[in-house]
Design a protein around this motif. Structure first.
Motif, short mmCIF file in Angstrom:
data_model
loop_
_atom_site.label_atom_id
_atom_site.label_comp_id
_atom_site.label_asym_id
_atom_site.label_seq_id
_atom_site.Cartn_x
_atom_site.Cartn_y
_atom_site.Cartn_z
N PHE A 148 0.83 -1.20 0.00
CA PHE A 148 0.00 0.00 0.00
C PHE A 148 0.86 1.25 0.00
O PHE A 148 2.04 1.22 0.32
CB PHE A 148 -0.95 0.02 1.21
N ILE A 149 0.20 2.36 -0.36
CA ILE A 149 0.79 3.70 -0.29
C ILE A 149 -0.12 4.52 0.62
O ILE A 149 -1.33 4.56 0.42
CB ILE A 149 0.85 4.36 -1.68
N ASN A 150 0.47 5.16 1.62
CA ASN A 150 -0.32 6.06 2.45
C ASN A 150 -0.76 7.24 1.60
O ASN A 150 0.06 7.86 0.92
CB ASN A 150 0.48 6.56 3.64
N THR A 151 -2.06 7.55 1.67
CA THR A 151 -2.59 8.63 0.84
C THR A 151 -3.27 9.73 1.63
O THR A 151 -3.63 10.75 1.08
CB THR A 151 -3.54 8.06 -0.24
N VAL A 157 -2.90 11.99 -3.74
CA VAL A 157 -2.61 10.82 -4.56
C VAL A 157 -1.21 10.97 -5.14
O VAL A 157 -0.91 11.97 -5.80
CB VAL A 157 -3.65 10.68 -5.70
N GLN A 158 -0.37 10.00 -4.85
CA GLN A 158 1.01 10.00 -5.34
C GLN A 158 1.09 9.03 -6.52
O GLN A 158 1.44 7.85 -6.36
CB GLN A 158 1.96 9.62 -4.22
N ALA A 159 0.78 9.53 -7.70
CA ALA A 159 0.65 8.70 -8.90
C ALA A 159 1.90 7.88 -9.19
O ALA A 159 1.80 6.70 -9.53
CB ALA A 159 0.29 9.58 -10.09
N ASP A 195 -5.93 2.37 -12.10
CA ASP A 195 -6.87 3.36 -12.62
C ASP A 195 -6.87 4.56 -11.67
O ASP A 195 -7.58 4.57 -10.67
CB ASP A 195 -8.26 2.74 -12.73
N LEU A 196 -6.08 5.57 -12.00
CA LEU A 196 -5.94 6.74 -11.12
C LEU A 196 -7.22 7.54 -11.02
O LEU A 196 -7.49 8.15 -9.98
CB LEU A 196 -4.77 7.61 -11.57
N GLN A 197 -8.04 7.53 -12.07
CA GLN A 197 -9.33 8.23 -12.00
C GLN A 197 -10.24 7.54 -10.98
O GLN A 197 -10.90 8.20 -10.19
CB GLN A 197 -10.00 8.29 -13.37
#
Length: 128
Positions: free
Chosen positions: A23-26, A44-46, A57-59
């Motif tokens: 995971f990435i902390n957002t 959001v850290q794309a 899917d970033l959207q």
């Protein structure tokens, strides 16, 4: 120390592949009953997300986060959960789930300024 009030917070995480448990902390969700505060701060850290899942899917991620933010804020257009009292919204938002967006366990602390504490936690846990 007398003026400090209890707060609770959880770290919002993006989990691109639930089976991998990476995971990435957002963001951070913070609630204080005594200060009558519920707040959320996200980012959001794309690049980091694409490192975990090049096809993410970033959207969709952005849409989910927007829904979480609206619910936390009590946005009546969001409906259902957003209409609940702040403590109920916080509990719902931080409940365990196995989806793209997950929360850490709930942690506690003391503060006299919930907004400043939210910002400090956000910077600490998202690297912003």
């Amino acid at each position: 120390m007398k003026n400090k009030k209890v707060y609770e917070y959880a770290i919002l995480r993006i989990v691109p592949d639930v089976a991998k448990e990476e995971f990435i902390n957002t963001g951070v969700i913070l609630y204080s009953r005594h200060l009558r505060f519920i707040g959320i701060k996200t980012r959001v850290q794309a690049d980091k997300l694409r490192a975990l899942d090049p096809d993410i899917d970033l959207q969709l991620v952005s849409d989910y986060i927007k829904g979480i933010e609206q619910t936390a804020a009590g946005d009546t257009e969001q409906g259902g959960i957003a209409a609940l009292e702040p403590h109920e919204r916080f509990r719902w938002l931080t409940a365990n789930r196995s989806t793209l967006l997950q929360c850490s366990p709930i942690h506690t602390g003391l503060t006299d300024n919930a907004q400043d504490t939210l910002q400090a936690l956000f910077e600490k846990y998202t690297g912003s």
